[in-house]
Design a protein around this motif. Sequence first.
Motif, PDB file in Angstrom:
ATOM      1  N   ALA A 143       0.845  -1.202   0.000  1.00 63.84           N
ATOM      2  CA  ALA A 143       0.000   0.000   0.000  1.00 63.84           C
ATOM      3  C   ALA A 143       0.875   1.246   0.000  1.00 63.84           C
ATOM      4  CB  ALA A 143      -0.911   0.011   1.232  1.00 63.84           C
ATOM      5  N   PRO A 144       0.344   2.361  -0.484  1.00 67.03           N
ATOM      6  CA  PRO A 144       1.081   3.628  -0.398  1.00 67.03           C
ATOM      7  C   PRO A 144       1.281   4.040   1.060  1.00 67.03           C
ATOM      8  CG  PRO A 144      -0.908   3.834  -1.755  1.00 67.03           C
ATOM      9  CD  PRO A 144      -0.970   2.518  -1.088  1.00 67.03           C
ATOM     10  N   GLU A 145       2.215   4.940   1.284  1.00 64.56           N
ATOM     11  CA  GLU A 145       2.458   5.419   2.648  1.00 64.56           C
ATOM     12  C   GLU A 145       1.222   6.089   3.221  1.00 64.56           C
ATOM     13  OE1 GLU A 145       5.869   7.803   3.268  1.00 64.56           O
ATOM     14  OE2 GLU A 145       7.246   6.414   2.281  1.00 64.56           O
ATOM     15  N   SER A 146       0.475   6.769   2.376  1.00 69.09           N
ATOM     16  CA  SER A 146      -0.730   7.470   2.826  1.00 69.09           C
ATOM     17  C   SER A 146      -1.922   7.029   1.992  1.00 69.09           C
ATOM     18  CB  SER A 146      -0.530   8.988   2.707  1.00 69.09           C
ATOM     19  OG  SER A 146      -1.707   9.685   3.066  1.00 69.09           O
ATOM     20  N   VAL A 147      -2.958   6.533   2.664  1.00 71.63           N
ATOM     21  CA  VAL A 147      -4.202   6.139   2.004  1.00 71.63           C
ATOM     22  C   VAL A 147      -5.299   7.090   2.482  1.00 71.63           C
ATOM     23  CG1 VAL A 147      -5.875   4.278   1.665  1.00 71.63           C
ATOM     24  CG2 VAL A 147      -3.447   3.735   1.986  1.00 71.63           C
ATOM     25  N   PRO A 148      -6.085   7.671   1.570  1.00 72.30           N
ATOM     26  CA  PRO A 148      -7.112   8.625   2.006  1.00 72.30           C
ATOM     27  C   PRO A 148      -8.122   7.984   2.952  1.00 72.30           C
ATOM     28  CG  PRO A 148      -7.383   8.050  -0.316  1.00 72.30           C
ATOM     29  CD  PRO A 148      -6.072   7.501   0.113  1.00 72.30           C
ATOM     30  N   LYS A 149      -8.485   8.731   3.982  1.00 73.13           N
ATOM     31  CA  LYS A 149      -9.380   8.232   5.024  1.00 73.13           C
ATOM     32  C   LYS A 149     -10.772   8.847   4.956  1.00 73.13           C
ATOM     33  CE  LYS A 149      -5.426   8.151   8.241  1.00 73.13           C
ATOM     34  NZ  LYS A 149      -5.016   6.792   8.005  1.00 73.13           N
ATOM     35  N   GLU A 150     -10.955   9.792   4.047  1.00 73.01           N
ATOM     36  CA  GLU A 150     -12.251  10.463   3.935  1.00 73.01           C
ATOM     37  C   GLU A 150     -12.641  10.573   2.464  1.00 73.01           C
ATOM     38  OE1 GLU A 150     -11.765  14.261   5.794  1.00 73.01           O
ATOM     39  OE2 GLU A 150     -11.872  13.450   7.832  1.00 73.01           O
ATOM     40  N   ASN A 151     -13.957  10.631   2.247  1.00 75.59           N
ATOM     41  CA  ASN A 151     -14.477  10.905   0.909  1.00 75.59           C
ATOM     42  C   ASN A 151     -13.841   9.985  -0.135  1.00 75.59           C
ATOM     43  OD1 ASN A 151     -16.074  12.356  -0.939  1.00 75.59           O
ATOM     44  ND2 ASN A 151     -14.370  13.694  -1.463  1.00 75.59           N
ATOM     45  N   THR A 152     -13.796   8.685   0.183  1.00 75.34           N
ATOM     46  CA  THR A 152     -13.108   7.731  -0.673  1.00 75.34           C
ATOM     47  C   THR A 152     -13.977   6.511  -0.953  1.00 75.34           C
ATOM     48  OG1 THR A 152     -10.961   8.418   0.210  1.00 75.34           O
ATOM     49  CG2 THR A 152     -11.042   6.293  -0.911  1.00 75.34           C
ATOM     50  N   MET A 153     -14.031   6.141  -2.221  1.00 74.35           N
ATOM     51  CA  MET A 153     -14.718   4.925  -2.640  1.00 74.35           C
ATOM     52  C   MET A 153     -13.666   3.878  -2.993  1.00 74.35           C
ATOM     53  SD  MET A 153     -17.709   4.404  -5.523  1.00 74.35           S
ATOM     54  CE  MET A 153     -16.690   4.910  -6.930  1.00 74.35           C
ATOM     55  N   PHE A 154     -13.657   2.788  -2.244  1.00 75.45           N
ATOM     56  CA  PHE A 154     -12.727   1.695  -2.492  1.00 75.45           C
ATOM     57  C   PHE A 154     -13.415   0.639  -3.356  1.00 75.45           C
ATOM     58  CE2 PHE A 154     -11.245   3.523   1.537  1.00 75.45           C
ATOM     59  CZ  PHE A 154      -9.892   3.669   1.285  1.00 75.45           C
ATOM     60  N   LEU A 155     -12.799   0.302  -4.480  1.00 74.41           N
ATOM     61  CA  LEU A 155     -13.324  -0.705  -5.404  1.00 74.41           C
ATOM     62  C   LEU A 155     -12.509  -1.975  -5.250  1.00 74.41           C
ATOM     63  CD1 LEU A 155     -13.729   1.501  -8.621  1.00 74.41           C
ATOM     64  CD2 LEU A 155     -15.394   1.099  -6.789  1.00 74.41           C
ATOM     65  N   ILE A 156     -13.150  -3.049  -4.805  1.00 73.70           N
ATOM     66  CA  ILE A 156     -12.427  -4.265  -4.445  1.00 73.70           C
ATOM     67  C   ILE A 156     -12.983  -5.467  -5.204  1.00 73.70           C
ATOM     68  CG2 ILE A 156     -13.907  -4.557  -2.404  1.00 73.70           C
ATOM     69  CD1 ILE A 156     -11.453  -5.703  -0.947  1.00 73.70           C
ATOM     70  N   ASN A 157     -12.093  -6.297  -5.741  1.00 75.71           N
ATOM     71  CA  ASN A 157     -12.557  -7.500  -6.448  1.00 75.71           C
ATOM     72  C   ASN A 157     -13.159  -8.483  -5.459  1.00 75.71           C
ATOM     73  OD1 ASN A 157      -9.576  -7.793  -5.738  1.00 75.71           O
ATOM     74  ND2 ASN A 157     -10.021  -9.915  -6.323  1.00 75.71           N
ATOM     75  N   HIS A 158     -14.104  -9.298  -5.952  1.00 80.53           N
ATOM     76  CA  HIS A 158     -14.881 -10.170  -5.060  1.00 80.53           C
ATOM     77  C   HIS A 158     -14.837 -11.602  -5.579  1.00 80.53           C
ATOM     78  CE1 HIS A 158     -17.651 -11.460  -2.135  1.00 80.53           C
ATOM     79  NE2 HIS A 158     -18.789 -11.128  -2.709  1.00 80.53           N
TER      80      HIS A 158
END
Length: 220
Positions: free
Chosen positions: A34-49
Amino acid sequence: MFKPSHKRPVIEWGFTRFNRMFLNIHFNRILLNAPESVPKENTMFLINHSAWWDPLFIFYLNDQVIHSDGYGMMHEDGLQKFPFFRSIGAFSINSSNRKHLMESLSYSADLLSKGKTVWIFPQGAEQPLEKRPLEFFSGISYIVQKAPHVNVVPVSIYYALEHERKPNAYITIGEPLPQEGYSELNRKSMTHYFETAATKQLNELRTRVVQEDHQLFHPI
């Protein structure tokens, strides 16, 4: 009928601890890139299922890495069977009912506009891990159009049986996708853009796992 989330902090606290123990019992290692900083607000995470485990890893990632006020879509049938999940951030979606679908998408956009994070399986249903194309549904682009300043972050999970009895889970959290790459696109093209980016990231993760290239990963 659409069911919004109804978070209960005490239940979230208890499930967090159970989930940490449960995943660490059933997996040999959980490895993250993962990057050093991942946004914690106003973020849509798209994840494979691809597996039953995926929702538990969403909760685990948010607990261990993101630390956000997170929410996630869950199919109406599943939420009816396990209403408990509303207490930890799940809300319902039913793509076969247009009214329900639109309420769920609008609810997602509203959460994002309030600074929350929303985790979505854009394939819509569990699919084989190696299936291509991933076939994202266009609702994710509807959400972006309703919440245009949202961060869109692809998340990839790849499960592998390697040299141990238990499987390993490899996870890549990507950088937010550049808005200039999709902001002017129509919904169909925007969905294709997101699917292409997520597919590329998942394929790169698979290649690293198959080649046993673990340099970028650390255990969580």
